[in-house]
Design a protein around this motif. Structure first.
Motif, PDB file in Angstrom:
ATOM      1  N   LEU A 599       0.824  -1.204   0.000  1.00  0.00           N
ATOM      2  CA  LEU A 599       0.000   0.000   0.000  1.00  0.00           C
ATOM      3  C   LEU A 599       0.859   1.256   0.000  1.00  0.00           C
ATOM      4  O   LEU A 599       0.445   2.325  -0.387  1.00  0.00           O
ATOM      5  N   ASN A 606      -2.272   7.996  -3.562  1.00  0.00           N
ATOM      6  CA  ASN A 606      -2.665   6.813  -2.774  1.00  0.00           C
ATOM      7  C   ASN A 606      -2.751   7.149  -1.297  1.00  0.00           C
ATOM      8  O   ASN A 606      -3.643   6.673  -0.588  1.00  0.00           O
ATOM      9  N   TYR A 607      -1.811   7.976  -0.850  1.00  0.00           N
ATOM     10  CA  TYR A 607      -1.827   8.347   0.568  1.00  0.00           C
ATOM     11  C   TYR A 607      -3.099   9.132   0.879  1.00  0.00           C
ATOM     12  O   TYR A 607      -3.752   8.909   1.892  1.00  0.00           O
ATOM     13  N   GLY A 610      -5.865   6.932   1.241  1.00  0.00           N
ATOM     14  CA  GLY A 610      -5.863   6.299   2.561  1.00  0.00           C
ATOM     15  C   GLY A 610      -6.511   7.195   3.595  1.00  0.00           C
ATOM     16  O   GLY A 610      -7.354   6.753   4.388  1.00  0.00           O
TER      17      GLY A 610
ATOM     18  N   PRO B 237      -4.885   4.919   9.754  1.00  0.00           N
ATOM     19  CA  PRO B 237      -4.311   4.923   8.403  1.00  0.00           C
ATOM     20  C   PRO B 237      -3.954   6.323   7.882  1.00  0.00           C
ATOM     21  O   PRO B 237      -3.936   6.510   6.674  1.00  0.00           O
ATOM     22  N   MET B 240       0.538   7.579   6.304  1.00  0.00           N
ATOM     23  CA  MET B 240       1.340   7.121   5.164  1.00  0.00           C
ATOM     24  C   MET B 240       2.415   8.106   4.739  1.00  0.00           C
ATOM     25  O   MET B 240       3.403   7.717   4.123  1.00  0.00           O
TER      26      MET B 240
END
Lengths: 629, 536
Positions: A599, A606-607, A610, B237, B240
């Motif tokens: 991931l 993409n982050y 998320g 989450p 990241m």
């Protein structure tokens, strides 16, 4: 001076620190002199303290002083403090005194040892630990000293650790002592759980609320501790092996001081013992049987130090017997006398070994009386003292133990007298074979043996001092001045717990004559049997040489099953189950992390996704809260 | 009209905002002074000035502490700013970390050949933002502090213009930070819409007086605020960005960011949720519960598989955030003080660790593969020992602050009846211990020039078993290290120069970690008395 009692522990500790920091630089022999000075200073403090205590009225000879609170957790309040009374002072006197002499002796004995200063580091640490053990007013701090002497004993047994026998003897002593220490720990737990204190004075004051069963259990656990430390049945096997250590160590730790710590502990805890007659019987029987068994084994050993080691076990058996009969004064009397003559015997043996260049087999000695006159003369005194020949110290001390045993149980008394015969026998055998007869050392090893040499004065002086003490030590407790000697001095410590058999004068004389006769018989038989021959296999049966097959039995019952278990643990449990689990967890983490890691693309989009998904989940949760309410 | 409307100037207690003024004002003065110079400012001068400014703020914080102890906590500037034990502790931490980071950064800048003291200026600004977040008693002030903190950090992340990763890190942090700030501001708006106030005290008041238990608007606002904070403290989450940014940022900034941004973010998080949304704890505690579990597990698990020490520290910081969330989840005074203690302990540990990482990174800030730590104990025993202590402290080994920190949050969690969460935390601590130990084992193992010992066929079974386990411990990740090419090995075998100030900073961090671990009473006491103005 009593307020400075802690100095007795502090001087050896200071010596230890100095030697740790500067021992190598001081080197041979100055490191030895530093160590000796530290212990001698401790002895001077002990003398002064003893004087102060003597000056007090008999009932007021009891000082407790706390220096600081070590542990304070709820009920557990552990103070580091001292309990100064005639019992602890008597112990301190002979512990520091004999230690000082043996330190002095070691300067000569350890000469040219490659790690000269290390020896004195351990020795000073030992004296410190022993003084802590003796002076502490608290079971936990006593235990610290107890472990301290144990670890020093381990270090010193394995002092020449390049020798496999020394290393394994150290381990053996360590393991046997751990078993006893476990008993000490559990006894402490038990006492603490019932009385919420480990302070001795408080324990004694509230001993009634311990209840009979718990008292018996606690005393038996303390006995287990004592059998470990004092080498009694069933944990006595480590002491003979401990002779792998340097001889001064055998004299100090494994004869005079440390091994008597178990008996001291029993005497110290006498109010608890008094509340449990059953446990006292167990103690008395263990002591009597150990005395006898060890004496039989001593008759058949060939190594000069092993004979003395079994003799030590036997003598401590007498002390345990005395403690078990409640005759604590007799136990301490024998302890002091034994410290003198047994230390002297070991130092004499050391002198012989030193003179013969590390020869320990008595069958290769003989005829040493002429070449080692000082050693011979002093050894003679010690031999007669331990054999129980009047008027030397051993006669009086052993007599005191046996008199008390007679009143308690004639059977134990008979066993004791039999042991006395054996004692005189094996000591005479040792003496005759070593010093008399022909000089077998001259013909051994192709005759290239250079003649033995008498030891230097630093070794001779302790021999002479100890010989005087071994000869005259009996005056501490002569029976007809009982109220003026050790008895009246120690009596108040034990109070009503003290069992003091005061026979009628007639019976006392009879018993004394029996003791003397026992000594003479044993001595005579041995002198006759060993007058010429040194190889008499019929008198040295395998059974006795192999220590009643005691070690073999332990090996079969505990050692080999233990090894088998360890092998199973190593091959099956360790490599399959534990490693399997560890590797399995690692593999699982790796695999799952690899999945999650996919991931982590490195793309901001993409982050952000998320974060958005996380936000969606959180909002969904609160929406559900609103919805369902 | 304008003339008629009198501007109401609220009363200001200057002591309350003095640390912020000193940090921010110091930064501005330092910047102004630099612009007056003909050439770039001497690095040592900038560092000394920065450390002096930080220490001034540090001293002021203690003055505030005495004041709070004597007169109790208070709000000022129309109740927008609060001074209580809680804010003082965070101020103490942030200013101390600021001083230490400046000391580490000096050596870094000198080594990398970056001139001028702008890094120090930006860091001071950022630190002032963190202090302001801790003192904020109004959502708007929280937002203000958050932005002051963050914007300076975005620039700091991109500070080393010679490293592409640095620029990438700055950009990523900026974009995602902007995204999360938007969410946060929206949360403020919704909360204001539901309650009519942004003041934290009034918010708490309003919620306790009016039954709004399941007002959708309020809960949505709270959820958005929670997400905003969770981003800032790097909870999964929303984490990241962390590995990329921590890896890319200049190494001294990595430690600074981990300590200061977390301290500021959690300070406001704790104050807003425990104090103001305390009444709604039944609504947010389950969210934090799940968040904490995911954060703990993912942080620990991903840290295990990292080869880059900075990424590993990033994931480990995620794991640590999970522990602090335990304190928040407890939603009690004990929970707050345990979380504060944790932040304090962690701040020193991570700054010290990143100082070592900075030093080991060598010229170019490049050697962050854990292979660089192979056999460090042989080459530089003191450095290795310090790093080992800091890593073990992070693992939670007794006699360090790290142990007490973990203990306290777990105790708070158990007190809050979240036993499963506490169990997960402890399990994750065991997992986490693994990667701290891995680096420690590497450091104390053979050097990079040593060939891996072959396993002889004649070895007894026990030895083989032990080796298998060791292999598992090193997790195969290390296998390639053994076959690294020869020149690289030789380079790694050289001693790295340790700048004096960095050495001092590492020493202070180790001392704080160990001394307060062995004598825990002062800091534990401090954290216990550093209470929030208001806990329902």
């Amino acid at each position: 001076m009593l307020h400075a009692a802690y100095l007795m522990a502090l001087f050896p500790l200071a010596g230890f620190v100095v030697l740790v920091l500067a021992g190598r630089r001081l080197g041979d022999p100055w490191a030895g002199w530093v160590g000796t000075a530290a212990v001698s200073a401790s002895f001077v403090v002990a003398c002064l303290s003893l004087g102060s205590l003597w000056g007090e009225p008999a009932t007021a000879r009891h000082f407790v002083e706390n220096y600081y609170t070590w542990i304070a957790v709820g009920h557990l309040q552990v103070h580091v403090g001292v309990l100064v009374d005639p019992l602890s002072m008597t112990m301190c006197m002979f512990v520091t005194g004999v230690s000082a002499l043996i330190h002095l002796y070691s300067i000569g004995y350890m000469r040219r040892d490659s790690e000269f200063s290390k020896f004195f580091i351990y020795m000073n640490l030992f004296v410190f630990s022993m003084v802590v053990l003796v002076l502490s007013d608290n079971l936990l701090v006593t235990f610290v000293g107890w472990e301290g002497v144990g670890v020093c004993s381990y270090f010193l047994i394995a002092y020449w650790h390049e020798r496999p026998t020394a290393a394994s003897a150290g381990k053996k002593a360590f393991v046997y002592n751990r078993i006893g220490d476990a008993g000490f720990l559990i006894a402490m737990f038990l006492i603490f759980s019932k009385l919420k204190t480990l302070d001795m004075v408080t324990i004694f004051a509230h001993r009634a609320s311990l209840g009979p069963d718990a008292t018996t259990a606690a005393v038996l656990l303390l006995l287990l501790a004592a059998t470990g430390k004092s080498a009694q049945i069933p944990l006595f096997n480590w002491l003979p092996d401990a002779m792998e250590g340097p001889t001064p160590v055998s004299a100090l730790i494994h004869a005079a001081t440390m091994v008597t710590a178990g008996v001291y502990l029993l005497c110290r805890m006498n109010p608890l013992l008094a509340n449990s007659p059953d446990a006292m019987w167990v103690i008395a029987v263990i002591g009597g049987v150990t005395a006898f068994v060890a004496a039989t084994i001593a008759t058949s050993q060939q190594d000069i130090k092993k004979v003395l080691a079994f003799s030590t076990v036997s003598q401590i058996g007498y002390m345990t017997l005395a403690a078990g009969t409640g005759a604590y004064v007799a136990a301490i009397f024998l302890m002091v006398a034994h410290a003198f003559y047994k230390a002297l015997l070991f130092l004499g043996a050391g002198s012989v070994i030193h003179g013969l260049h590390d020869e320990q087999d008595i069958k290769r000695m003989g005829g040493l009386a002429r070449v080692l006159p000082w050693t011979y003369a002093t050894f003679l005194v010690a031999w007669l003292a331990i054999a129980g020949i009047p008027p030397l110290s051993g006669f009086w001390a052993k007599g005191d133990v046996l008199d008390n045993a007679f009143r308690k149980s004639p059977a134990l008394w008979a066993l004791g007298v039999l042991t006395a015969v054996l004692t005189a026998y094996y000591m005479t055998r040792l003496f005759v074979v070593t010093f008399r007869g022909e000089a077998r050392w001259a013909t051994q090893r192709g005759g290239s043996h250079e003649p033995p040499h008498e030891c230097p004065w630093v070794m001779r002086l302790p021999l002479v001092v100890l010989a005087v003490l071994a000869f005259a030590g009996g005056i501490l407790g002569l029976p007809w001045v009982h109220r003026a000697g050790l008895g009246s001095w120690l009596g108040p410590v034990f109070g009503p717990a003290l069992y003091d058999a005061r026979e009628g004068a007639g019976l006392q004389v009879v018993l004394a004559v029996v003791d003397a006769l026992a000594a003479v018989i044993g001595l005579g038989v041995a002198a006759w049997a060993w007058r010429a021959e040194v190889d008499r296999p019929t008198l040295e049966p395998q059974f006795l040489q192999r220590v009643w097959y005691w070690d073999d039995a332990y090996d079969a019952l505990v050692g080999r099953p233990g090894q088998a278990l360890a092998r199973v643990a190593s091959v099956v449990v360790e490599s399959r189950i534990i490693d399997g689990a560890v590797n399995g967890v690692a593999e699982a983490v790796r695999a799952s992390a690899a999945g999650v890691r996919r991931l982590q693309t490195g793309y901001v989009r993409n982050y952000a996704l998320g974060i958005t998904l996380g936000l969606a989940a959180v909002v969904a949760f609160v929406v559900s809260r609103v919805w369902w309410s | 009209m304008l003339a008629a409307a009198a501007i109401h100037v609220p009363a200001i207690r200057y002591l309350a905002i003095m640390p912020v003024i000193v940090l921010l004002g110091g930064a501005i003065l330092l910047l102004a002074f630099q612009s007056l110079l003909r050439g770039p400012m001497r690095l040592r001068m900038a560092t000394v000035a920065t450390v002096a400014i930080s220490l001034a703020a540090f001293g002021l914080a203690w003055w505030q502490w005495a004041d709070v102890e004597a007169h109790g906590p208070y709000t000022t500037i129309a109740h927008a700013v609060v001074t209580d034990g809680f804010s003082v502790l965070v101020t103490v931490l942030v200013s101390a970390v600021m001083a230490l980071s400046a000391m580490v950064a000096e050596g870094y800048l000198a080594r990398e050949g970056i001139e001028g003291g702008e890094l120090h200026v930006l860091a001071l600004v950022s630190a002032s933002g963190a202090v302001l977040m801790a003192q904020a008693n109004d959502l708007v002030i929280v937002f203000l502090g958050l932005e002051i903190l963050s914007i300076a950090l975005y620039v700091l992340s991109a500070y080393n213009h010679r490293r592409a990763e640095s620029g990438e890190a700055g950009l990523k942090y900026f974009v995602l930070g902007g995204f999360s700030t938007a969410i946060f501001v929206y949360g403020i708006a919704l909360t204001y819409g539901a309650t009519g106030t942004t003041n934290l005290t009034q918010l708490a008041d309003f919620l306790s007086r009016n039954v709004l238990i399941h007002d959708g608007l309020l809960l949505a606002g709270m959820a958005l605020l929670l997400v905003g904070f969770a981003f800032k403290v790097a909870a999964v989450p929303f984490h990241m960005w962390t590995p990329d940014v921590y890896q890319g940022a200049p190494s001294p900034i990595t430690g600074f960011m981990a300590a200061v941004a977390k301290a500021g973010g959690f300070a406001a998080f704790l104050r807003v949720f425990v104090s103001s949304f305390g009444v709604l704890r039944a609504d947010w505690r389950p969210i934090i519960y799940v968040l904490a579990i995911v954060t703990l597990v993912v942080g620990a698990a991903l840290a295990v598989v990292q080869r880059d020490i900075k990424r590993m520290l990033a994931y480990s910081s995620v794991n640590h955030a999970g522990f602090v969330l335990l304190g928040l989840q407890a939603a009690s005074a004990v929970g707050v003080s345990s979380a504060l203690y944790y932040l304090f302990a962690y701040g020193f540990m991570v700054v010290g660790s990143s100082a070592v990482v900075t030093v080991i990174g060598r010229h170019g800030d490049r050697d962050h593969d854990i292979a660089a730590y192979r056999g460090l104990a042989r080459r530089q025993p003191l450095l290795a020992l310090c790093f080992a202590v800091l890593l073990l402290a992070q693992a939670g080994v007794p006699f360090t602050t790290g142990f007490l920190a973990k203990l306290q949050v777990v105790v708070a969690s158990v007190d809050g009846r979240s036993v499963p969460l506490a169990v997960v935390a402890m399990a994750s601590a065991a997992l986490a211990a693994f990667f701290y130990l891995r680096v420690t084992v590497l450091m104390y193992g053979p050097g990079p020039d040593a060939a891996p010992a072959p396993v002889g066929p004649g070895d007894p079974p026990l030895a083989v078993a032990r080796r298998t386990r060791l292999n598992a411990a090193l997790l195969l990740e290390l296998a390639p290290v053994a076959v690294a090419d020869q020149p690289q090995r030789a380079a790694l075998a050289e001693r790295v120069p340790v700048p004096a100030l960095a050495a001092v900073a590492v020493g202070i961090c180790v001392l704080v970690t160990v001394v307060l671990g062995v004598f825990p009473a002062p800091l534990v006491d401090f954290a216990h008395r550093a209470t929030l103005l208001f806990v329902p």
